[in-house]
Design an enzyme around this catalytic site. Structure first.
Site, short mmCIF file in Angstrom:
data_model
loop_
_atom_site.label_atom_id
_atom_site.label_comp_id
_atom_site.label_asym_id
_atom_site.label_seq_id
_atom_site.Cartn_x
_atom_site.Cartn_y
_atom_site.Cartn_z
N GLY A 30 0.82 -1.20 0.00
CA GLY A 30 0.00 0.00 0.00
C GLY A 30 0.85 1.25 0.00
N TYR A 31 0.20 2.36 -0.25
CA TYR A 31 0.89 3.64 -0.42
C TYR A 31 0.45 4.63 0.64
CZ TYR A 31 2.60 1.46 -4.50
OH TYR A 31 3.25 0.57 -5.32
N LEU A 32 1.42 5.21 1.33
CA LEU A 32 1.15 6.26 2.31
C LEU A 32 1.16 7.62 1.62
CD1 LEU A 32 3.41 5.07 5.27
CD2 LEU A 32 1.15 4.26 4.58
N ILE A 83 -3.39 5.01 1.59
CA ILE A 83 -4.40 5.69 0.79
C ILE A 83 -4.87 4.82 -0.37
CG2 ILE A 83 -3.69 8.02 1.42
CD1 ILE A 83 -2.09 8.14 -1.21
#
Length: 155
Positions: A30-32, A83
């Protein structure tokens, strides 16, 4: 300074299904932060976690810094701060002394197979395996950060 030099290719489904391959590793990723020129990614396998910071791409190269973190911390970061997210199974295959990483995407990206090779220099020569097809290195649709937002099933 960490620099990643990478090329990406699509994989022929029929050849992939027929070839012997090692056991793959499940990734939750996942991407912060994901914006043009920089991403902060968290990746978790069943045994370990990583946080990776990547810069913008120039040619085939970009800045990359990756650090091991406890898997439980990675899961908590993904659960509380991601996000966007995707899941995949990664296979590492040696071809003529170079490691190819083949990602078999899951979920909304199911059906997508992408092979990546990391190089020492942008002009390094390497052998293309017979199961590799079209190069997609510069096609932003195939960036994992974009696949986590606009998955393969929506194309």
């Amino acid at each position: 300074m960490g620099v990643e030099i990478e090329r990406k290719f699509l994989v022929d489904h029929d050849q992939w299904l027929q070839m012997p391959k090692p056991i793959g590793t499940y990734f939750r990723q996942g991407y912060l932060l994901s914006e043009p020129g920089k991403t902060i990614r968290v990746r978790v396998t069943p045994d370990e976690g990583f946080i990776t910071i990547k810069g913008g791409t120039t040619g085939l190269s970009r800045l990359e810094y990756e650090y091991a973190i406890p898997a439980i911390d990675g899961e908590e970061l993904l659960d509380n701060f991601a996000i966007s997210e995707l899941k995949k199974r990664r296979y590492r295959i040696d071809v003529a002394g170079k490691v190819w990483e083949v990602d078999e995407f899951l979920g909304d990206n199911k059906g997508l197979l992408v092979a990546e090779i990391e190089l020492e220099s942008e002009d390094e020569k390497f052998i293309l395996p017979p199961w590799v097809t079209t190069e997609v290195t510069g096609d932003a649709r195939y960036y994992n950060s974009n696949l986590s937002v606009t998955p393969f099933c929506r194309w």
